[in-house]
Design a protein around this motif. Structure first.
Motif, PDB file in Angstrom:
ATOM      1  N   GLN A 140       0.824  -1.212   0.000  1.00 44.03           N
ATOM      2  CA  GLN A 140       0.000   0.000   0.000  1.00 44.03           C
ATOM      3  C   GLN A 140       0.859   1.263   0.000  1.00 44.03           C
ATOM      4  O   GLN A 140       0.577   2.208  -0.743  1.00 44.03           O
ATOM      5  N   LEU A 141       1.875   1.269   0.825  1.00 41.05           N
ATOM      6  CA  LEU A 141       2.742   2.447   0.881  1.00 41.05           C
ATOM      7  C   LEU A 141       3.526   2.615  -0.414  1.00 41.05           C
ATOM      8  O   LEU A 141       3.706   3.729  -0.900  1.00 41.05           O
ATOM      9  N   SER A 142       3.955   1.504  -0.982  1.00 44.89           N
ATOM     10  CA  SER A 142       4.749   1.563  -2.203  1.00 44.89           C
ATOM     11  C   SER A 142       3.909   1.992  -3.411  1.00 44.89           C
ATOM     12  O   SER A 142       4.276   2.918  -4.138  1.00 44.89           O
ATOM     13  N   TYR A 143       2.775   1.311  -3.633  1.00 49.19           N
ATOM     14  CA  TYR A 143       1.995   1.564  -4.840  1.00 49.19           C
ATOM     15  C   TYR A 143       0.947   2.661  -4.692  1.00 49.19           C
ATOM     16  O   TYR A 143       0.781   3.491  -5.571  1.00 49.19           O
ATOM     17  N   TYR A 144       0.209   2.640  -3.601  1.00 46.82           N
ATOM     18  CA  TYR A 144      -0.880   3.601  -3.462  1.00 46.82           C
ATOM     19  C   TYR A 144      -0.404   4.968  -2.994  1.00 46.82           C
ATOM     20  O   TYR A 144      -0.995   5.987  -3.338  1.00 46.82           O
ATOM     21  N   GLU A 145       0.659   4.986  -2.194  1.00 49.90           N
ATOM     22  CA  GLU A 145       1.164   6.260  -1.693  1.00 49.90           C
ATOM     23  C   GLU A 145       2.491   6.644  -2.334  1.00 49.90           C
ATOM     24  O   GLU A 145       3.059   7.683  -2.013  1.00 49.90           O
ATOM     25  N   ASN A 146       2.994   5.790  -3.218  1.00 50.99           N
ATOM     26  CA  ASN A 146       4.196   6.074  -4.014  1.00 50.99           C
ATOM     27  C   ASN A 146       5.418   6.410  -3.147  1.00 50.99           C
ATOM     28  O   ASN A 146       6.176   7.325  -3.460  1.00 50.99           O
ATOM     29  N   LYS A 147       5.597   5.672  -2.062  1.00 49.37           N
ATOM     30  CA  LYS A 147       6.727   5.915  -1.163  1.00 49.37           C
ATOM     31  C   LYS A 147       7.878   4.984  -1.519  1.00 49.37           C
ATOM     32  O   LYS A 147       7.671   3.860  -1.956  1.00 49.37           O
ATOM     33  N   ASP A 148       9.096   5.468  -1.292  1.00 45.71           N
ATOM     34  CA  ASP A 148      10.269   4.645  -1.534  1.00 45.71           C
ATOM     35  C   ASP A 148      10.576   3.796  -0.298  1.00 45.71           C
ATOM     36  O   ASP A 148       9.989   3.989   0.766  1.00 45.71           O
ATOM     37  N   PRO A 150      13.188   3.609   1.844  1.00 47.97           N
ATOM     38  CA  PRO A 150      13.575   4.270   3.108  1.00 47.97           C
ATOM     39  C   PRO A 150      12.378   4.913   3.836  1.00 47.97           C
ATOM     40  O   PRO A 150      12.278   4.824   5.064  1.00 47.97           O
ATOM     41  N   SER A 151      11.470   5.520   3.093  1.00 42.91           N
ATOM     42  CA  SER A 151      10.277   6.112   3.712  1.00 42.91           C
ATOM     43  C   SER A 151       9.389   5.046   4.338  1.00 42.91           C
ATOM     44  O   SER A 151       8.836   5.238   5.423  1.00 42.91           O
ATOM     45  N   ILE A 152       9.247   3.925   3.640  1.00 44.41           N
ATOM     46  CA  ILE A 152       8.441   2.820   4.153  1.00 44.41           C
ATOM     47  C   ILE A 152       9.062   2.286   5.445  1.00 44.41           C
ATOM     48  O   ILE A 152       8.362   2.045   6.431  1.00 44.41           O
ATOM     49  N   CYS A 153      10.390   2.115   5.434  1.00 43.16           N
ATOM     50  CA  CYS A 153      11.096   1.618   6.625  1.00 43.16           C
ATOM     51  C   CYS A 153      10.887   2.558   7.812  1.00 43.16           C
ATOM     52  O   CYS A 153      10.619   2.107   8.927  1.00 43.16           O
ATOM     53  N   ASN A 154      10.989   3.856   7.570  1.00 49.72           N
ATOM     54  CA  ASN A 154      10.781   4.834   8.643  1.00 49.72           C
ATOM     55  C   ASN A 154       9.358   4.786   9.168  1.00 49.72           C
ATOM     56  O   ASN A 154       9.126   4.816  10.374  1.00 49.72           O
ATOM     57  N   GLN A 155       8.397   4.741   8.279  1.00 50.77           N
ATOM     58  CA  GLN A 155       7.000   4.776   8.699  1.00 50.77           C
ATOM     59  C   GLN A 155       6.594   3.502   9.444  1.00 50.77           C
ATOM     60  O   GLN A 155       5.888   3.563  10.445  1.00 50.77           O
ATOM     61  N   LEU A 156       7.034   2.351   8.950  1.00 53.19           N
ATOM     62  CA  LEU A 156       6.650   1.084   9.572  1.00 53.19           C
ATOM     63  C   LEU A 156       7.620   0.624  10.660  1.00 53.19           C
ATOM     64  O   LEU A 156       7.380  -0.375  11.322  1.00 53.19           O
ATOM     65  N   LYS A 157       8.732   1.366  10.768  1.00 56.58           N
ATOM     66  CA  LYS A 157       9.762   1.049  11.767  1.00 56.58           C
ATOM     67  C   LYS A 157      10.281  -0.385  11.587  1.00 56.58           C
ATOM     68  O   LYS A 157      10.279  -1.198  12.520  1.00 56.58           O
ATOM     69  N   ILE A 158      10.675  -0.665  10.333  1.00 57.07           N
ATOM     70  CA  ILE A 158      11.247  -1.968  10.001  1.00 57.07           C
ATOM     71  C   ILE A 158      12.558  -1.753   9.254  1.00 57.07           C
ATOM     72  O   ILE A 158      12.824  -0.659   8.747  1.00 57.07           O
ATOM     73  N   SER A 159      13.352  -2.796   9.150  1.00 54.85           N
ATOM     74  CA  SER A 159      14.616  -2.705   8.416  1.00 54.85           C
ATOM     75  C   SER A 159      14.336  -2.765   6.918  1.00 54.85           C
ATOM     76  O   SER A 159      13.271  -3.221   6.481  1.00 54.85           O
ATOM     77  N   ASN A 161      15.796  -4.760   4.857  1.00 51.82           N
ATOM     78  CA  ASN A 161      15.693  -6.177   4.490  1.00 51.82           C
ATOM     79  C   ASN A 161      14.271  -6.687   4.699  1.00 51.82           C
ATOM     80  O   ASN A 161      13.738  -7.428   3.877  1.00 51.82           O
ATOM     81  N   SER A 162      13.656  -6.300   5.798  1.00 57.59           N
ATOM     82  CA  SER A 162      12.288  -6.705   6.090  1.00 57.59           C
ATOM     83  C   SER A 162      11.318  -6.105   5.063  1.00 57.59           C
ATOM     84  O   SER A 162      10.401  -6.788   4.589  1.00 57.59           O
ATOM     85  N   ALA A 163      11.530  -4.853   4.710  1.00 54.50           N
ATOM     86  CA  ALA A 163      10.668  -4.195   3.715  1.00 54.50           C
ATOM     87  C   ALA A 163      10.778  -4.900   2.362  1.00 54.50           C
ATOM     88  O   ALA A 163       9.759  -5.190   1.722  1.00 54.50           O
ATOM     89  N   TYR A 164      12.013  -5.187   1.933  1.00 59.10           N
ATOM     90  CA  TYR A 164      12.207  -5.877   0.653  1.00 59.10           C
ATOM     91  C   TYR A 164      11.606  -7.284   0.681  1.00 59.10           C
ATOM     92  O   TYR A 164      10.986  -7.723  -0.288  1.00 59.10           O
ATOM     93  N   ALA A 165      11.776  -7.985   1.799  1.00 54.51           N
ATOM     94  CA  ALA A 165      11.233  -9.338   1.916  1.00 54.51           C
ATOM     95  C   ALA A 165       9.705  -9.322   1.852  1.00 54.51           C
ATOM     96  O   ALA A 165       9.099 -10.143   1.133  1.00 54.51           O
ATOM     97  N   ASN A 166       9.091  -8.404   2.579  1.00 55.42           N
ATOM     98  CA  ASN A 166       7.619  -8.302   2.558  1.00 55.42           C
ATOM     99  C   ASN A 166       7.120  -7.913   1.175  1.00 55.42           C
ATOM    100  O   ASN A 166       6.112  -8.445   0.694  1.00 55.42           O
ATOM    101  N   TYR A 167       7.825  -7.012   0.539  1.00 52.28           N
ATOM    102  CA  TYR A 167       7.463  -6.574  -0.805  1.00 52.28           C
ATOM    103  C   TYR A 167       7.553  -7.754  -1.779  1.00 52.28           C
ATOM    104  O   TYR A 167       6.629  -8.009  -2.554  1.00 52.28           O
ATOM    105  N   SER A 168       8.655  -8.477  -1.705  1.00 52.86           N
ATOM    106  CA  SER A 168       8.875  -9.610  -2.602  1.00 52.86           C
ATOM    107  C   SER A 168       7.827 -10.696  -2.400  1.00 52.86           C
ATOM    108  O   SER A 168       7.283 -11.232  -3.368  1.00 52.86           O
TER     109      SER A 168
END
Length: 186
Positions: A140-148, A150-159, A161-168
């Motif tokens: 949702q943050l990536s596609y609907y809110e067009n966030k990169d 690092p922004s996703i990591c800051n907002q969700l307070k995740i690493s 690696n975790s962001a890339y894994a969840n995305y994948s």
């Protein structure tokens, strides 16, 4: 784009106003966008047309075999009302019909493509909503809110690696869901 609730559809056919309101809320936006694509952004007229579509659907509710027939009926009534509006406006010299693009006045692949796009996006949103929470938030943050990332990591307070894994994982799951629908989508 079908609501897909058989119980609600049966209640609608029997005259339940709450069921009617569900269908109205669900189909109002796509039918309005469809009318706008024909009438070239005349929102006040489109609003009237959409209202007319639902009034006609309500009066003929017992005739519909399933929700797909209701949906098709709404689009056909909207298209016919739009063309009637254009014809009446031309006859009253309110618009110059020659100024309208040729595709507005006949069946057009643009309109069909627009409908398919809307339905595909609705299907995608439904599938995204079914994802596990962590994957859903990243998508949702990536596609609907067009966030990169690092922004996703800051907002969700995740690493990262975790962001890339969840995305994948999310993309992989969505690909599997739509794999059987590939011919229909394209």
């Amino acid at each position: 784009m079908i609501l897909g609730d058989h119980h609600t559809f049966e209640e609608f056919k029997q005259g339940n106003l709450a069921a009617f309101e569900k269908f109205f809320e669900y189909y109002k936006r796509p039918i309005t966008l469809f009318a706008n694509s024909i009438l070239k952004n005349r929102p006040e007229i489109c609003e009237e047309i959409v209202s007319e579509c639902f009034v006609k659907a309500w009066t003929r509710r017992a005739d519909f075999e399933n929700e797909g027939k209701l949906q098709a009926f709404l689009y056909v009534v909207a298209k016919n009302a739009c063309f009637s509006t254009l014809k009446a406006a031309h006859n009253n010299n309110h618009i110059d019909i020659a100024s309208l693009s040729e595709h507005t006045l006949k069946e057009d692949p643009y309109i069909v493509n627009h409908l398919i796009r809307e339905e595909t996006l609705a299907l995608l949103r439904k599938e995204v909503d079914k994802l596990p929470a962590s994957q859903k938030h990243v998508i949702q943050l990536s596609y609907y809110e067009n966030k990169d990332i690092p922004s996703i990591c800051n907002q969700l307070k995740i690493s990262s690696n975790s962001a890339y894994a969840n995305y994948s994982r999310a993309v992989s799951t969505l690909k599997k869901k739509f794999q059987n629908k590939k011919d229909w989508l394209f």
